[in-house]
Design a protein around this motif. Sequence first.
Motif, PDB file in Angstrom:
ATOM      1  N   ASN A  50      -0.836  -7.819   0.614  1.00  0.00           N
ATOM      2  CA  ASN A  50       0.143  -8.728   0.022  1.00  0.00           C
ATOM      3  C   ASN A  50       1.353  -7.902  -0.392  1.00  0.00           C
ATOM      4  OD1 ASN A  50      -1.850 -10.741   0.174  1.00  0.00           O
ATOM      5  ND2 ASN A  50      -2.662 -10.140  -1.817  1.00  0.00           N
ATOM      6  N   ASN A  51       2.528  -8.522  -0.398  1.00  0.00           N
ATOM      7  CA  ASN A  51       3.756  -7.846  -0.836  1.00  0.00           C
ATOM      8  C   ASN A  51       3.969  -6.509  -0.114  1.00  0.00           C
ATOM      9  OD1 ASN A  51       4.262  -9.884  -2.795  1.00  0.00           O
ATOM     10  ND2 ASN A  51       2.745  -8.902  -4.121  1.00  0.00           N
ATOM     11  N   ALA A  52       3.802  -6.522   1.206  1.00  0.00           N
ATOM     12  CA  ALA A  52       3.888  -5.292   1.998  1.00  0.00           C
ATOM     13  C   ALA A  52       5.234  -4.594   1.841  1.00  0.00           C
ATOM     14  CB  ALA A  52       3.614  -5.591   3.465  1.00  0.00           C
ATOM     15  N   GLU A  53       6.313  -5.365   1.744  1.00  0.00           N
ATOM     16  CA  GLU A  53       7.631  -4.733   1.593  1.00  0.00           C
ATOM     17  C   GLU A  53       7.723  -3.961   0.281  1.00  0.00           C
ATOM     18  OE1 GLU A  53      11.076  -7.115   2.378  1.00  0.00           O
ATOM     19  OE2 GLU A  53      10.090  -8.086   4.076  1.00  0.00           O
ATOM     20  N   GLU A  54       7.236  -4.565  -0.797  1.00  0.00           N
ATOM     21  CA  GLU A  54       7.261  -3.877  -2.090  1.00  0.00           C
ATOM     22  C   GLU A  54       6.360  -2.651  -2.085  1.00  0.00           C
ATOM     23  OE1 GLU A  54       9.207  -4.265  -4.832  1.00  0.00           O
ATOM     24  OE2 GLU A  54      10.262  -5.616  -3.490  1.00  0.00           O
ATOM     25  N   LYS A  55       5.197  -2.781  -1.462  1.00  0.00           N
ATOM     26  CA  LYS A  55       4.277  -1.646  -1.403  1.00  0.00           C
ATOM     27  C   LYS A  55       4.852  -0.514  -0.561  1.00  0.00           C
ATOM     28  CE  LYS A  55      -0.066  -3.924  -2.495  1.00  0.00           C
ATOM     29  NZ  LYS A  55       0.316  -5.287  -2.829  1.00  0.00           N
ATOM     30  N   GLY A  56       5.538  -0.859   0.518  1.00  0.00           N
ATOM     31  CA  GLY A  56       6.177   0.159   1.348  1.00  0.00           C
ATOM     32  C   GLY A  56       7.246   0.909   0.572  1.00  0.00           C
ATOM     33  N   PHE A  57       8.063   0.155  -0.162  1.00  0.00           N
ATOM     34  CA  PHE A  57       9.100   0.773  -0.984  1.00  0.00           C
ATOM     35  C   PHE A  57       8.457   1.660  -2.054  1.00  0.00           C
ATOM     36  CE2 PHE A  57      12.020   1.121  -4.479  1.00  0.00           C
ATOM     37  CZ  PHE A  57      13.246   1.316  -3.872  1.00  0.00           C
ATOM     38  N   GLU A  58       7.438   1.140  -2.710  1.00  0.00           N
ATOM     39  CA  GLU A  58       6.765   1.914  -3.764  1.00  0.00           C
ATOM     40  C   GLU A  58       6.170   3.200  -3.213  1.00  0.00           C
ATOM     41  OE1 GLU A  58       3.196   1.625  -7.095  1.00  0.00           O
ATOM     42  OE2 GLU A  58       3.837  -0.204  -6.076  1.00  0.00           O
ATOM     43  N   PHE A  59       5.547   3.100  -2.040  1.00  0.00           N
ATOM     44  CA  PHE A  59       4.939   4.274  -1.421  1.00  0.00           C
ATOM     45  C   PHE A  59       5.990   5.365  -1.190  1.00  0.00           C
ATOM     46  CE2 PHE A  59       3.908   6.639   2.470  1.00  0.00           C
ATOM     47  CZ  PHE A  59       2.712   7.207   2.082  1.00  0.00           C
TER      48      PHE A  59
END
Length: 105
Positions: A50-59
């Motif tokens: 879920n929220n792959a874009e946010e997780k990508g940015f966070e990573f």
Amino acid sequence: SKELNERGCPYTSLCLDLDRTESALAHSADECIRVLTEWASDQFKALGCNNAEEKGFEFIARVQGTILLGHVLHDPIRIRRHMTALCEWIDSLPELNAMEAAASG
């Protein structure tokens, strides 16, 4: 991590240098980071997060922030510790996804 501690991340250094120019190359820095965060987001999408874009940015933010601070502070132990925590975060994603799904549904 020794090389990162001694020299920092060459990719980020290039992006920072490009961003500081008063030329069309400044836009290239933007695009370099955007490609990196989009790639990371795609990886999280492939994992079904879920929220792959946010997780990508966070990573990417966590990786780059850890490298930057570890380099400036000459602290390879913290780099390793935070990279280990990042791996643990990734390993916990299936559980986090289930919790997010339960909270929203």
